[in-house]
Design an enzyme around this catalytic site. Structure first.
Site, PDB file in Angstrom:
ATOM      1  N   ASP A  13       0.861  -1.191   0.000  1.00  0.00           N
ATOM      2  CA  ASP A  13       0.000   0.000   0.000  1.00  0.00           C
ATOM      3  C   ASP A  13       0.893   1.236   0.000  1.00  0.00           C
ATOM      4  OD1 ASP A  13      -2.365   1.601   0.184  1.00  0.00           O
ATOM      5  OD2 ASP A  13      -1.969   1.898   2.303  1.00  0.00           O
ATOM      6  N   SER A  14       0.313   2.367  -0.401  1.00  0.00           N
ATOM      7  CA  SER A  14       1.057   3.621  -0.335  1.00  0.00           C
ATOM      8  C   SER A  14       1.450   3.931   1.113  1.00  0.00           C
ATOM      9  CB  SER A  14       0.189   4.750  -0.887  1.00  0.00           C
ATOM     10  OG  SER A  14      -1.041   4.787  -0.186  1.00  0.00           O
ATOM     11  N   TYR A  45      -0.685   8.633  -2.378  1.00  0.00           N
ATOM     12  CA  TYR A  45      -0.634   8.456  -3.819  1.00  0.00           C
ATOM     13  C   TYR A  45      -1.860   9.068  -4.502  1.00  0.00           C
ATOM     14  CZ  TYR A  45       3.075   4.786  -3.783  1.00  0.00           C
ATOM     15  OH  TYR A  45       4.236   4.074  -3.674  1.00  0.00           O
ATOM     16  N   GLY A  46      -2.905   9.312  -3.703  1.00  0.00           N
ATOM     17  CA  GLY A  46      -4.223   9.649  -4.256  1.00  0.00           C
ATOM     18  C   GLY A  46      -4.256  10.826  -5.207  1.00  0.00           C
ATOM     19  N   CYS A  76      -4.238  -1.251  -2.319  1.00  0.00           N
ATOM     20  CA  CYS A  76      -4.361   0.200  -2.460  1.00  0.00           C
ATOM     21  C   CYS A  76      -5.176   0.439  -3.720  1.00  0.00           C
ATOM     22  CB  CYS A  76      -2.972   0.817  -2.604  1.00  0.00           C
ATOM     23  SG  CYS A  76      -2.948   2.564  -2.999  1.00  0.00           S
ATOM     24  N   ASN A  77      -6.257   1.173  -3.588  1.00  0.00           N
ATOM     25  CA  ASN A  77      -7.110   1.408  -4.762  1.00  0.00           C
ATOM     26  C   ASN A  77      -6.397   2.250  -5.807  1.00  0.00           C
ATOM     27  OD1 ASN A  77     -10.153   0.507  -4.264  1.00  0.00           O
ATOM     28  ND2 ASN A  77      -9.188   0.997  -2.319  1.00  0.00           N
ATOM     29  N   THR A  78      -5.645   3.250  -5.352  1.00  0.00           N
ATOM     30  CA  THR A  78      -4.992   4.141  -6.307  1.00  0.00           C
ATOM     31  C   THR A  78      -3.956   3.364  -7.119  1.00  0.00           C
ATOM     32  OG1 THR A  78      -5.308   5.897  -4.671  1.00  0.00           O
ATOM     33  CG2 THR A  78      -3.871   6.385  -6.529  1.00  0.00           C
ATOM     34  N   GLU A 161      -5.564   9.747   8.746  1.00  0.00           N
ATOM     35  CA  GLU A 161      -4.137   9.682   9.098  1.00  0.00           C
ATOM     36  C   GLU A 161      -3.786  10.637  10.228  1.00  0.00           C
ATOM     37  OE1 GLU A 161      -1.219   9.183   6.172  1.00  0.00           O
ATOM     38  OE2 GLU A 161      -2.225   7.342   5.541  1.00  0.00           O
ATOM     39  N   CYS A 195     -11.446   3.057  -1.113  1.00  0.00           N
ATOM     40  CA  CYS A 195     -10.166   3.536  -0.597  1.00  0.00           C
ATOM     41  C   CYS A 195      -9.914   2.807   0.719  1.00  0.00           C
ATOM     42  CB  CYS A 195     -10.203   5.050  -0.366  1.00  0.00           C
ATOM     43  SG  CYS A 195      -8.731   5.674   0.458  1.00  0.00           S
ATOM     44  N   THR A 196      -8.674   2.404   0.882  1.00  0.00           N
ATOM     45  CA  THR A 196      -8.332   1.552   2.029  1.00  0.00           C
ATOM     46  C   THR A 196      -8.576   2.201   3.392  1.00  0.00           C
ATOM     47  OG1 THR A 196      -6.102   2.388   1.754  1.00  0.00           O
ATOM     48  CG2 THR A 196      -6.606   0.251   0.777  1.00  0.00           C
ATOM     49  N   HIS A 197      -8.576   3.537   3.441  1.00  0.00           N
ATOM     50  CA  HIS A 197      -8.748   4.219   4.735  1.00  0.00           C
ATOM     51  C   HIS A 197     -10.206   4.289   5.175  1.00  0.00           C
ATOM     52  CE1 HIS A 197      -4.711   5.495   3.881  1.00  0.00           C
ATOM     53  NE2 HIS A 197      -4.637   6.231   4.970  1.00  0.00           N
TER      54      HIS A 197
HETATM   55  N1  DGL Z   1      -4.323   3.576  -0.124  1.00  0.00           N
HETATM   56  C1  DGL Z   1      -4.887   4.641  -0.912  1.00  0.00           C
HETATM   57  C2  DGL Z   1      -6.104   4.108  -1.672  1.00  0.00           C
HETATM   58  O1  DGL Z   1      -6.692   3.085  -1.331  1.00  0.00           O
HETATM   59  C3  DGL Z   1      -5.274   5.844  -0.085  1.00  0.00           C
HETATM   60  C4  DGL Z   1      -4.104   6.622   0.446  1.00  0.00           C
HETATM   61  C5  DGL Z   1      -3.341   7.369  -0.614  1.00  0.00           C
HETATM   62  O2  DGL Z   1      -3.879   8.302  -1.247  1.00  0.00           O
HETATM   63  O3  DGL Z   1      -2.171   7.040  -0.811  1.00  0.00           O
HETATM   64  O4  DGL Z   1      -6.510   4.709  -2.627  1.00  0.00           O
END
Ligand code: DGL
Length: 277
Positions: A13-14, A45-46, A76-78, A161, A195-197
């Protein structure tokens, strides 16, 4: 080219968010070994470009392969939206065609067929995930009759975060995006937390949307899809080591990772710091 043993399942993940996916995977399959990598030094990363997300994700996957992983989940979705396909198509054949990289978007979309009655879907995600239209493209392949509306929520990751997600101030940003997506398409009956968060925002999200709307929190779908994948691929499954261990690597301070990881996992963990290049 890459190390052959041991073979944990790699999870990338990012930063921290992939821990919500890792948590579900490990709960479902505690017997395997896991190696988690969070690129915290370069997160989020978003809001980053396609090229940078691809470049960073490629480096991370390579590193996990070098550490012995044969199977890496982009939790990570991004990264799944912007890098998965290119890594699968361009890099894996060169690196080692027997290794695999899987993402989180496909397993989430697969579940829609059994959940949505109106066939109108909402996706909440980072700006990168939403602008990539990856969910739309995946839905189009599996359920062409469905209508997908995306909503970028750039403040939601920072709220988590910075541990502000339970504060009254968070309500404003959560309500604003939910109201907007539901007024854009009032027929939505299923909302993907893309998104993972966002699973950490679940209680608040629930308060601002009608009860009949399903909320898909993707960790459990990614975990069951991985279990299913392993049952269909014994050539991969038999190579995975089963000691029940998990190790964590971060590109930022290991102390900070350990502290913040406890927001995402009900567990105290130890991380090591690495450099990606
Ligand atoms: N893990 C990222 C996602 O699922 C979210 C955090 C990021 O923007 O890096 O898109």
């Amino acid at each position: 080219m890459f190390a052959q043993t041991p073979t944990p399942i790699g999870i990338f993940d990012s930063g921290y968010g992939g821990l919500t996916i890792f948590d579900r995977i490990r709960k479902r399959m505690p017997e395997y070994d896991y190696l988690y990598l969070g690129d915290n030094a370069r997160a989020p990363y978003g809001s980053r470009s396609f090229d940078l997300v691809y470049h960073f994700t490629r480096q991370a996957v390579r590193r996990l392969f070098e550490e012995g992983c044969r199977l890496v989940i982009l939790a990570c979705n991004t990264a799944s939206a912007k890098a998965l396909r290119t890594i699968q198509q361009n890099d894996l054949p060169d690196w080692d065609p027997a290794r695999r990289v899987l993402g989180v978007i496909r397993p989430t979309v697969e579940i829609l067929g059994t959940v949505s009655r109106t066939r109108h879907i909402g996706v909440m995600g980072t700006a990168g995930t939403i602008s990539s239209r990856s969910y739309e493209l995946e839905v189009e392949k599996l359920f062409p009759e469905m209508t997908v509306t995306g909503e970028a929520c750039p403040m939601w990751v920072p709220l988590v975060e910075n541990n502000e997600y339970n504060s009254p101030g968070a309500d404003y940003f959560i309500q604003k995006h939910l109201e907007h997506i539901l007024s854009t398409d009032p027929q939505i009956d299923t909302l993907i937390l893309g998104c993972t968060h966002y699973p950490l925002l679940l209680n608040k999200i629930r308060r601002f949307i009608p009860e009949n709307i399903h909320i898909l929190s993707q960790g459990e779908y990614v975990a069951s899809s991985l279990e299913n994948y392993l049952s269909r691929h014994p050539e991969m499954e038999t190579k995975l080591t089963k000691g029940g261990h998990a190790h964590f690597m971060t590109t930022e301070s290991k102390e900070k990772f350990t502290e913040t990881a406890s927001l995402f996992l009900n567990d105290r963990i130890e991380a090591s710091q690495i450099t990606l290049d």
